[in-house]
Each structure stands twice: as C-alpha cells, then as structure tokens.
Design a protein around this motif. Structure first.
Motif, PDB file in Angstrom:
ATOM      1  N   THR A 146     -12.590 -46.165  29.794  1.00  0.00           N
ATOM      2  CA  THR A 146     -12.593 -45.287  28.716  1.00  0.00           C
ATOM      3  C   THR A 146     -11.443 -45.968  27.568  1.00  0.00           C
ATOM      4  O   THR A 146     -10.184 -46.070  27.952  1.00  0.00           O
ATOM      5  N   SER A 202      -9.234 -53.060  20.716  1.00  0.00           N
ATOM      6  CA  SER A 202      -9.748 -51.802  21.255  1.00  0.00           C
ATOM      7  C   SER A 202     -10.863 -51.228  20.282  1.00  0.00           C
ATOM      8  O   SER A 202     -11.827 -50.692  21.002  1.00  0.00           O
ATOM      9  N   GLU A 207       2.945 -48.264  30.649  1.00  0.00           N
ATOM     10  CA  GLU A 207       2.176 -49.104  29.694  1.00  0.00           C
ATOM     11  C   GLU A 207       2.919 -50.305  29.032  1.00  0.00           C
ATOM     12  O   GLU A 207       4.044 -49.535  28.442  1.00  0.00           O
ATOM     13  N   ALA A 254      -7.106 -53.666  16.494  1.00  0.00           N
ATOM     14  CA  ALA A 254      -8.404 -54.707  16.345  1.00  0.00           C
ATOM     15  C   ALA A 254      -9.133 -54.544  17.693  1.00  0.00           C
ATOM     16  O   ALA A 254     -10.437 -54.586  17.610  1.00  0.00           O
TER      17      ALA A 254
HETATM   18  C1  LIG Z   1      -1.874 -51.012  32.347  1.00  0.00           C
HETATM   19  C2  LIG Z   1      -2.514 -50.592  30.963  1.00  0.00           C
HETATM   20  C3  LIG Z   1      -3.451 -49.655  31.230  1.00  0.00           C
HETATM   21  C4  LIG Z   1      -4.282 -49.259  30.015  1.00  0.00           C
HETATM   22  N1  LIG Z   1      -5.133 -48.665  29.976  1.00  0.00           N
HETATM   23  C5  LIG Z   1      -5.855 -48.062  29.011  1.00  0.00           C
HETATM   24  C6  LIG Z   1      -7.187 -47.376  28.983  1.00  0.00           C
HETATM   25  O1  LIG Z   1      -7.646 -46.849  29.942  1.00  0.00           O
HETATM   26  N2  LIG Z   1      -7.707 -47.238  27.686  1.00  0.00           N
HETATM   27  C7  LIG Z   1      -7.203 -47.541  26.450  1.00  0.00           C
HETATM   28  O2  LIG Z   1      -7.760 -47.131  25.635  1.00  0.00           O
HETATM   29  N3  LIG Z   1      -5.935 -48.261  26.583  1.00  0.00           N
HETATM   30  C8  LIG Z   1      -5.486 -48.320  27.640  1.00  0.00           C
HETATM   31  N4  LIG Z   1      -4.293 -49.088  27.593  1.00  0.00           N
HETATM   32  C9  LIG Z   1      -3.801 -49.529  26.170  1.00  0.00           C
HETATM   33  C10 LIG Z   1      -4.201 -50.688  25.532  1.00  0.00           C
HETATM   34  O3  LIG Z   1      -4.246 -51.645  26.465  1.00  0.00           O
HETATM   35  C11 LIG Z   1      -3.878 -50.844  24.103  1.00  0.00           C
HETATM   36  O4  LIG Z   1      -4.246 -49.680  23.320  1.00  0.00           O
HETATM   37  C12 LIG Z   1      -4.403 -52.023  23.301  1.00  0.00           C
HETATM   38  O5  LIG Z   1      -3.788 -53.357  24.045  1.00  0.00           O
HETATM   39  C13 LIG Z   1      -4.137 -52.164  22.004  1.00  0.00           C
HETATM   40  O6  LIG Z   1      -4.603 -53.436  21.653  1.00  0.00           O
HETATM   41  P1  LIG Z   1      -5.385 -53.415  20.118  1.00  0.00           P
HETATM   42  O7  LIG Z   1      -5.423 -54.974  19.816  1.00  0.00           O
HETATM   43  O8  LIG Z   1      -6.389 -52.525  19.923  1.00  0.00           O
HETATM   44  O9  LIG Z   1      -4.233 -52.759  19.094  1.00  0.00           O
HETATM   45  P2  LIG Z   1      -2.988 -53.159  18.510  1.00  0.00           P
HETATM   46  O10 LIG Z   1      -3.191 -53.979  17.109  1.00  0.00           O
HETATM   47  O11 LIG Z   1      -2.452 -54.306  19.391  1.00  0.00           O
HETATM   48  O12 LIG Z   1      -2.115 -52.232  18.603  1.00  0.00           O
HETATM   49  C14 LIG Z   1      -2.323 -51.014  17.785  1.00  0.00           C
HETATM   50  C15 LIG Z   1      -1.157 -49.842  18.138  1.00  0.00           C
HETATM   51  O13 LIG Z   1      -1.177 -49.759  19.367  1.00  0.00           O
HETATM   52  C16 LIG Z   1       0.135 -49.883  20.008  1.00  0.00           C
HETATM   53  N5  LIG Z   1      -0.093 -50.696  21.342  1.00  0.00           N
HETATM   54  C17 LIG Z   1      -0.577 -51.863  21.713  1.00  0.00           C
HETATM   55  N6  LIG Z   1      -0.599 -51.977  22.835  1.00  0.00           N
HETATM   56  C18 LIG Z   1      -0.152 -50.936  23.391  1.00  0.00           C
HETATM   57  C19 LIG Z   1       0.011 -50.285  24.808  1.00  0.00           C
HETATM   58  N7  LIG Z   1      -0.007 -51.249  25.761  1.00  0.00           N
HETATM   59  N8  LIG Z   1       0.981 -49.268  24.976  1.00  0.00           N
HETATM   60  C20 LIG Z   1       1.347 -48.410  24.029  1.00  0.00           C
HETATM   61  N9  LIG Z   1       0.822 -48.782  22.622  1.00  0.00           N
HETATM   62  C21 LIG Z   1       0.402 -49.842  22.506  1.00  0.00           C
HETATM   63  C22 LIG Z   1       0.747 -50.971  18.943  1.00  0.00           C
HETATM   64  O14 LIG Z   1       2.209 -50.858  19.101  1.00  0.00           O
HETATM   65  C23 LIG Z   1       0.319 -50.410  17.730  1.00  0.00           C
HETATM   66  O15 LIG Z   1       0.901 -49.455  17.189  1.00  0.00           O
HETATM   67  C24 LIG Z   1      -3.838 -49.725  28.684  1.00  0.00           C
HETATM   68  C25 LIG Z   1      -2.522 -50.516  28.669  1.00  0.00           C
HETATM   69  C26 LIG Z   1      -2.125 -51.007  29.696  1.00  0.00           C
HETATM   70  C27 LIG Z   1      -0.881 -51.921  29.750  1.00  0.00           C
END
Ligand SMILES: Cc1cc2nc3c(=O)[nH]c(=O)nc-3n(C[C@H](O)[C@H](O)[C@H](O)COP(=O)(O)OP(=O)(O)OC[C@H]3O[C@@H](n4cnc5c(N)ncnc54)[C@H](O)[C@@H]3O)c2cc1C
Ligand code: FES
Length: 278
Positions: free
Chosen positions: A74, A82, A237, A80
């Motif tokens: 989910t 996600s 996370e 970008a």
């Molecule tokens: C162990 C683990 C499990 C996860 N499980 C899920 C899941 O089941 N579903 C889901 O939708 N997402 C999950 N995530 C979070 C997901 O990895 C991040 O939302 C994603 O890396 C964002 O990347 P992006 O390129 O889309 O956005 P980016 O452009 O990298 O980030 C967009 C925004 O989100 C913030 N962000 C980025 N990564 C994280 C993070 N790891 N934690 C908190 N904020 C973050 C950034 O600071 C920014 O504000 C999980 C993360 C971890 C470490």
C-alpha cells in the motif's frame, strides 16, 4: 525474525502489477507477482525496495497476507517515486528487491493479549500481523486494534476494519483528529485511546506503527498505564538506499533501520526516540 531474501539483494527482480485498489485519493494498494519463480517468503513487518523504472527506488512495507502468491503493498504518493508507483495500472512492471528487515513478534506474543496501535498509513505494515493473529485467534488473549487518522476520509481499509469490528473476539477503536459532519465516532489522537482500552497491562504485547511523533506519544502513554517497554514494538522509518546495512543512509543512533529494524523494541530505542529529528 528474518525470512530468507533473494540471492543477490542488490538486483531487483521484475514483478507484474496485478490487482490495483485505489484506497484513498493519494493511496493505492497493488498486488505484485514475480515474472519468474515463486514469491519469496516474508514475515509481517518486513519491507521491500520497489523500483519505478527510470524514476527511483523506495522502501515499502508488505501490507498483505503471508500465504498469498503475490506481495501486496500500500503506497502513499508523497514524492516522485511513490507517485510513480501509486499511479501504476494492472499489467505494468516494477523492480522489487527484498524482503528486508526485522518482523513483528507475532509468534512470541502467543498466550498474551495483543494490542495493535496504528496511525494513518501505519495500519499497512501492521495488517499482515493482524491477519496472522486472527488466523490463529485461539492462541492469543484479547486482540485490540486502536486506529487513528487525521480525518475520516483518510481512514485506510475501511471495509476490513468494519469486518474486524463486527467480530466478538476483536476490540476495534477508531478515532480521528478532525471530525466531519458524518463522523459519529471518537475524536482525538490515538494515544488517548490507550487509557480506556481493555487489555492486560502486565501480559500484553503492543505493536505500534505510525508517524514518529504518534509513536513517541503512544510509547509514553503505554508506559503511563504500566506496560513494560520491552513488550512494546515500533516500526521505524528512515530514508533507505542499500537496505542491507552497507550505506548508512538509514542510521538511527547506533542502529541501521534497514537491518536492525524497521521493527524495534521500545526499551532498546527509547533514549534515541526521545530526541526529536535524530
Ligand atoms: C521501512 C519502511 C517502510 C515503509 N513503508 C511504506 C509503506 O508501506 N507505504 C508507503 O507509502 N510508504 C512507506 N515508506 C515510506 C516511503 O519509503 C517514502 O514515502 C518514500 O521513500 C518517499 O519517496 P519519494 O521519492 O516518493 O518522495 P521524496 O521526494 O523522497 O519525499 C517526499 C517527502 O516525504 C519525505 N520522506 C521521504 N522518505 C521518507 C521516509 N522514509 N519517512 C518519512 N518521510 C519521508 C521527504 O522528507 C519529503 O518531505 C516506508 C519507509 C520505510 C523506511
Ligand atoms: S539503507 Fe543502507 S545502511 Fe540502511
């Protein structure tokens, strides 16, 4: 605690998107099946690295049942990568490596009450553990699910929550920070539900997943009602790159979230968790 991962953890395998469910405006659940070979085993709480071709790779927890032939994830569109994954349609392909990380202590909780505390999207990583506990319901004491989101429209898996609520052997409490005109349930933050939840404070295992601030308040609320910190587990996370403990991107104090977590016992991280934005 860790299931067997694929042979080379750096090489993504190709998976095809099967069923797609748009859960919320920004959140999608995808079924992913390997193009070749069986789906690797996983344990509730573990995560995969999902690779959107040409965009990038992110960590996403497994949100489906352990006995299925696909991985279920989910994904919330927050940036970008996600966004690219959340917009995938059936038939598309993604890269996937994993599963990685530690798991919820579902087996060792047998005999005790089990309390799930979820905030927002935090229900997704807890769902495989809920499935496993409910599939083996007689092995546990009380089962309590406490769930909160900002608004009623952000509540995840509403149909399933309703089914769990209908069961006589599960106690489900849902709250929202901000109600709308149609909301007749609790209003307030999730940690507030803990004080009035009925479970054995001295013989329970509590699994918590949500935004870090929610987990910090939840862990403190559990301490106030006398739940021992070594009976509380949180899913942490941090930004991931390698996912196998080599690059240091996911450092959390002396630990790496990718290999020492994401599921961590509260007594082991309480000191670090108390420091905001570490
Ligand atoms: C162990 C683990 C499990 C996860 N499980 C899920 C899941 O089941 N579903 C889901 O939708 N997402 C999950 N995530 C979070 C997901 O990895 C991040 O939302 C994603 O890396 C964002 O990347 P992006 O390129 O889309 O956005 P980016 O452009 O990298 O980030 C967009 C925004 O989100 C913030 N962000 C980025 N990564 C994280 C993070 N790891 N934690 C908190 N904020 C973050 C950034 O600071 C920014 O504000 C999980 C993360 C971890 C470490
Ligand atoms: S993501 Fe590289 S050490 Fe954890």
């Amino acid at each position: 605690m860790t299931a067997v991962a694929q042979a080379d953890p750096f090489v993504p395998q190709i998976y095809r998107v099967g069923r797609v469910r748009r859960e919320l405006a920004d959140t999608t659940t995808l079924e992913l099946t390997p193009l070749a070979g069986p789906r690797p085993a996983f344990e509730p709480g573990q995560f995969n690295m999902l690779y959107a071709f040409g965009v990038g790779e992110v960590a996403v927890s497994v949100s489906g049942a352990t006995d299925a032939t696909s991985f279920v994830h989910t994904v919330r569109d927050v940036g970008a990568v996600s966004a690219a994954i959340a917009k995938l349609e059936a038939g598309a392909t993604v890269g996937l490596r994993g599963p990685f990380g530690t798991s919820w202590p579902v087996k060792s909780a047998e005999g005790a009450d089990v309390v799930f505390v979820a905030g927002g999207l935090g229900l997704a990583p807890l769902r495989p553990a809920i499935y496993q506990v409910l599939a083996n319901r007689s092995r546990y004491g009380r089962v309590v699910i406490l769930y909160g989101s900002r608004n009623p429209k952000d509540l995840l898996y509403r149909g399933e929550m309703e089914q769990w609520r209908q069961r006589a052997d599960v106690n489900v409490e849902v709250t929202v920070d901000h109600a709308d005109a149609d909301w007749h349930g609790s209003v307030g933050v999730v940690p507030a539900l803990i004080r009035r939840a009925v479970f054995d404070r001295h013989d329970s295992v509590v699994l918590v997943c949500g935004p870090e601030v929610m987990m910090r308040f939840t862990a403190n609320a559990l301490r106030e009602v006398d739940v021992a910190p070594d009976r509380v587990y949180l899913s942490m996370e941090r930004n991931m790159k390698c996912a196998i403990g080599l690059c240091g991107h996911c450092q959390f104090g002396p630990a790496f979230v990718c290999k020492d977590g994401p599921v961590m016992r509260f007594d082991k991280i309480a000191e670090i968790l108390a420091v905001r934005e570490i």
